[in-house]
Design a protein around this motif. Structure first.
Motif, short mmCIF file in Angstrom:
data_model
loop_
_atom_site.label_atom_id
_atom_site.label_comp_id
_atom_site.label_asym_id
_atom_site.label_seq_id
_atom_site.Cartn_x
_atom_site.Cartn_y
_atom_site.Cartn_z
N TRP A 1 22.42 36.45 15.24
CA TRP A 1 22.65 37.39 16.33
C TRP A 1 23.50 36.72 17.39
O TRP A 1 23.32 35.53 17.70
CB TRP A 1 21.33 37.86 16.92
CG TRP A 1 20.65 38.84 16.01
CD1 TRP A 1 19.86 38.56 14.94
CD2 TRP A 1 20.73 40.27 16.08
NE1 TRP A 1 19.43 39.72 14.33
CE2 TRP A 1 19.94 40.78 15.01
CE3 TRP A 1 21.36 41.16 16.94
CZ2 TRP A 1 19.79 42.15 14.78
CZ3 TRP A 1 21.22 42.53 16.72
CH2 TRP A 1 20.44 43.01 15.65
N ARG B 1 24.52 41.77 18.92
CA ARG B 1 24.94 42.36 17.66
C ARG B 1 24.76 41.33 16.55
O ARG B 1 24.95 40.13 16.77
CB ARG B 1 26.42 42.78 17.76
CG ARG B 1 26.95 43.48 16.52
CD ARG B 1 28.35 43.97 16.76
NE ARG B 1 28.93 44.55 15.56
CZ ARG B 1 30.18 45.01 15.45
NH1 ARG B 1 30.97 44.96 16.52
NH2 ARG B 1 30.62 45.51 14.32
N ASN C 1 27.48 40.59 22.10
CA ASN C 1 28.48 41.55 21.63
C ASN C 1 29.90 41.11 21.98
O ASN C 1 30.82 41.27 21.18
CB ASN C 1 28.19 42.92 22.24
CG ASN C 1 28.71 44.05 21.39
OD1 ASN C 1 29.67 43.88 20.65
ND2 ASN C 1 28.10 45.22 21.50
N ASN D 1 25.20 48.10 23.11
CA ASN D 1 24.13 47.11 23.02
C ASN D 1 24.64 45.73 23.41
O ASN D 1 25.79 45.37 23.14
CB ASN D 1 23.56 47.06 21.61
CG ASN D 1 22.84 48.35 21.24
OD1 ASN D 1 22.44 49.11 22.12
ND2 ASN D 1 22.67 48.59 19.95
N TYR E 1 31.38 38.63 19.39
CA TYR E 1 31.25 38.95 17.97
C TYR E 1 32.50 38.61 17.16
O TYR E 1 32.45 37.86 16.18
CB TYR E 1 30.89 40.43 17.80
CG TYR E 1 30.76 40.85 16.35
CD1 TYR E 1 29.58 40.67 15.66
CD2 TYR E 1 31.84 41.43 15.69
CE1 TYR E 1 29.46 41.05 14.33
CE2 TYR E 1 31.73 41.81 14.36
CZ TYR E 1 30.54 41.62 13.68
OH TYR E 1 30.45 41.98 12.37
#
Length: 266
Positions: free
Chosen positions: A221, A165, A224, A162, A227
Motif C-alpha cells: 500500500w 492505494r 495515492n 482515497n 502510486y
C-alpha cells in the motif's frame, strides 16, 4: 402591481438604467462572494455551476423589471410562460436533465476539482461543473466537455479520492529458477523503500503457474500521490535485480516439429 405608465419616457429610461446598474453590481458582488467561499473551502469545481444559477436568476429578474418599466404586462408574460412550461420541459428534457444532474453532482460531490476520474469512456482530471456540462483535462492535455447527465448516469471511478492505494507488481520467472530466491529479492526491495506503507503489511506470493512462467508478485500500500512514481520505479528495479541475480524472465515460445515423409513424391 406598481405601474410606470404615468411617468415620462425619460423617467422610465432612467429607472431602467438604474435596474441594469443594480444588476451589474449584483453580478460583481456574486463573483466576490463565490471567490470568498472558494477561499473558505468551497470546491472550485462547483464555481461555474453556482455562478451560472445565480447569474441567470439575476438576468431573468432584470429583464422582467425592465419590461415592466417599459409598460409590458409582465404578469401576463409570466402566466404565458407558466402555461407553456410543460411543452418547454418536454422539449428541453435533456437540457433539464443536465441541470438536475449538475446539481446532484454538486451536492453529493463524488469528485472535486483536480480529481482524476473514469466514467464510461470519459477519463480525465476534473476542471469544473457547469450548468449543463462538466469539463475535464485528459493526461494527454486534451479538453473534454461531457454532459452532466452522462456522468451522473454511470458508475464513477475516482482515482484521487482515497488517501492510500494498493500497488501490485507481477513478474514471471522461468520454471527452472528458484521461486524462493525471487521472492526474497522482492522482499529485500520492499523493505528498503521508505515510501511503501507498513500497514497493511506487504504480501509476497505466487500468483499463477502460467504456460511458460511462474508468476510471482508483491502487493504493497502506498500514498495515492506516489502510486505511479513507485509503479514505474519498481517495474525497472525488479527487472534489474532479477538480471543481476541470474533469474530469467521468460517470454512465450513455440516449438515447431517438421516431419518429412520417407517416400517423398517424385
Amino acid at each position: 402591481m406598481m405601474t410606470f405608465m404615468h411617468q415620462s419616457l425619460l423617467q422610465r429610461l432612467i429607472l431602467a438604467l438604474l435596474v441594469l446598474g443594480m444588476a451589474k453590481i449584483l453580478l460583481i458582488l456574486l463573483r466576490r462572494i463565490i471567490a470568498k467561499a472558494e477561499m473558505r473551502g468551497m470546491d472550485s469545481s462547483a464555481k461555474p455551476l453556482v455562478y451560472s444559477l445565480f447569474s441567470y436568476a439575476i438576468y431573468v429578474i432584470t429583464v422582467l423589471l425592465v419590461l415592466h418599466i417599459a409598460g409590458v404586462n409582465t404578469a401576463g408574460l409570466v402566466a404565458m410562460v407558466g402555461a407553456a412550461s410543460l411543452a418547454i420541459g418536454l422539449a428541453l428534457k435533456d437540457t433539464l436533465s443536465n441541470i438536475a444532474s449538475g446539481l446532484l453532482l454538486l451536492f453529493l460531490r463524488p469528485f472535486k476539482a483536480g480529481d482524476y476520474i473514469e466514467c464510461g469512456n470519459i477519463k480525465g482530471k476534473i476542471v469544473g461543473i457547469g450548468l449543463f456540462n462538466t469539463t475535464l483535462d485528459t493526461v494527454e492535455g486534451m479538453f473534454v466537455s461531457a454532459p452532466n447527465s452522462s456522468l451522473w448516469g454511470q458508475p464513477i471511478v475516482n482515482f484521487s479520492k482515497n488517501t492510500n492505494r494498493r500497488l501490485q507488481i507481477t513478474v514471471g520467472i522461468s520454471y527452472g529458477d528458484s521461486m524462493e530466491k525471487a521472492l526474497n529479492i522482492l522482499r529485500d526491495l520492499v523493505e528498503k523503500e521508505p515510501l511503501f506503507l507498513k500497514k497493511p503489511a506487504p504480501q509476497f506470493f505466487v500468483s499463477e503457474l502460467a504456460d511458460s512462467s511462474v508468476d510471482i508478485a508483491f502487493r504493497v500500500w502506498v500514498k495515492n500521490c506516489n502510486y505511479y512514481d513507485l509503479l514505474w520505479k519498481y517495474n525497472e528495479a525488479v527487472k534489474r535485480s532479477f538480471d543481476e541475480a541470474g533469474i530469467t524472465i521468460p517470454f512465450p515460445q513455440r516449438t515447431v516439429h517438421i516431419e518429412t515423409s520417407d517416400n517423398p513424391q517424385k
